[in-house]
Design an enzyme around this catalytic site. Sequence first.
Site, PDB file in Angstrom:
ATOM      1  N   LYS A 135      33.485  25.019  41.952  1.00 32.98           N
ATOM      2  CA  LYS A 135      32.360  26.692  42.875  1.00 32.98           C
ATOM      3  C   LYS A 135      32.685  27.266  41.765  1.00 32.98           C
ATOM      4  CE  LYS A 135      33.475  29.225  45.518  1.00 32.98           C
ATOM      5  NZ  LYS A 135      32.327  30.733  45.557  1.00 32.98           N
ATOM      6  N   GLU A 159      46.679  30.604  40.116  1.00 34.48           N
ATOM      7  CA  GLU A 159      46.673  31.056  39.118  1.00 34.48           C
ATOM      8  C   GLU A 159      45.873  32.350  39.742  1.00 34.48           C
ATOM      9  OE1 GLU A 159      47.114  33.745  36.509  1.00 34.48           O
ATOM     10  OE2 GLU A 159      44.911  33.020  36.339  1.00 34.48           O
ATOM     11  N   CYS A 205      43.884  39.093  34.649  1.00 39.28           N
ATOM     12  CA  CYS A 205      44.682  39.003  35.243  1.00 39.28           C
ATOM     13  C   CYS A 205      45.953  39.543  34.929  1.00 39.28           C
ATOM     14  CB  CYS A 205      45.119  37.638  36.077  1.00 39.28           C
ATOM     15  SG  CYS A 205      44.801  36.227  35.457  1.00 39.28           S
ATOM     16  N   GLU A 229      47.930  45.687  42.221  1.00 36.65           N
ATOM     17  CA  GLU A 229      46.565  44.895  40.511  1.00 36.65           C
ATOM     18  C   GLU A 229      44.887  46.097  41.025  1.00 36.65           C
ATOM     19  OE1 GLU A 229      44.818  40.982  38.827  1.00 36.65           O
ATOM     20  OE2 GLU A 229      45.077  41.090  40.692  1.00 36.65           O
TER      21      GLU A 229
END
Length: 428
Positions: A171, A249, A283, A380
């Site tokens: 996906k 992750e 990331c 973040e």
Amino acid sequence: MEYGNFIASEWVAAAATRPVIDPATGTVLATVAESSAADVATAIRAAREAFDAGPWRTTTAQARGRILFEMARLVREHAAVLAELETRNCGKPIVESEFDVQDAATCLEYYGGLATKIHGETFSVPDNAINLTLKEPIGVVGLIVPWNYPLLLAMWKLGPALSAGCTVVLKPAEQTPLTMLEFARLVREHLPELPPGVFNVVTGDGPVAGRALVESMEVDKIAFTGGTETGREVLHGVARSNLKKVSLELGGKSPNIFFADCDLDAATDGALFGVFINQGEVCSAGSRVLVQREIAAEFIARMQEKTARIRLGNPLDRATKMGPVVSQEHMERVLAAIARGRQEARLVAGGGRAESLPQGCFVEPTIFESDNAAWIAREEIFGPVVTVIPFGDEDDAIQIANDTPYGLAAAVWSRDIFRCLRVVKAVR
């Protein structure tokens, strides 16, 4: 362009569709399936049958490897089309997309070679006996991929899964499915030897399509890359179902540490590259720049001067250094974070939407200076936003670097290799 779901080597329409938007222009690029839980279940059944009863289970490692090499060849032969589609879909500069596509092919080649090198072990046990371990494919794997590196991160998951002999339901992120769907089209047209159901692609959002994959009792493993909060939801979903294996992750707020003896020109270039590549939608971005106080003022001034030269614009223009962020929704999230940062930190550069590019989702490369306690230094942002944090000595740098709930990446800049090694070992 219109795409359905790719299930058992056929295009299958879903009950609903969604538009895919070019973030540089706001125009519609394509229409794709908006999968329901039932649509995802259809793909899972195809993968389940291909694993349990189809020929993939008995396909030799050599044959699996050859298929991955053929997939890599297709990516390389159609690299220009895939790179342009990647850029138009997610906004990254075309030069970066071209690198990503080549890396995607290299990844497939790596796992094509690894297919014949998956070995078990033997152990001597009491009574003069020998135990054997065999490495076997885990089964049906659900692969959930983010929108910042749509093709490359998909291959990071698809390559090892197929190499091991698993079947997959992949996906892509709902914002950026096009390169994976185009890859599926290439596979269908040029790889008839891949058995139907081994490789399936479903499109849709996380709360519906992603949840259906995660909570299915017929899926044996989930591999997810994305945000930390969504990762927690994935773990909860796995716990609610069959306790399948899962790899995650997730997010980062990585320290990029610069000592006073570093090469200032190389260091400031490295700091800017580390956070503004791919519009900061990385990331592992070095979004906390830790700078020793002796050089902090000059370092910040150099960053400010070089940031002013970063060219924003049409990501298909090879001179463009930074494109739009992925979507209107994400742009608003990044701008809200910048607004909060203005309330608690010193704004050095940028700080808003690129007004010269009103049609797209362009955010100025933004630099703050603060201590490590500020919200903007701890959360973040996943956009072109960096916080510069001055520090005193080596111990201070290590303490600040480790003062975070994240632990994804780090970098150390110094001419003293022994200091670099000490700090690398101390950063968690």
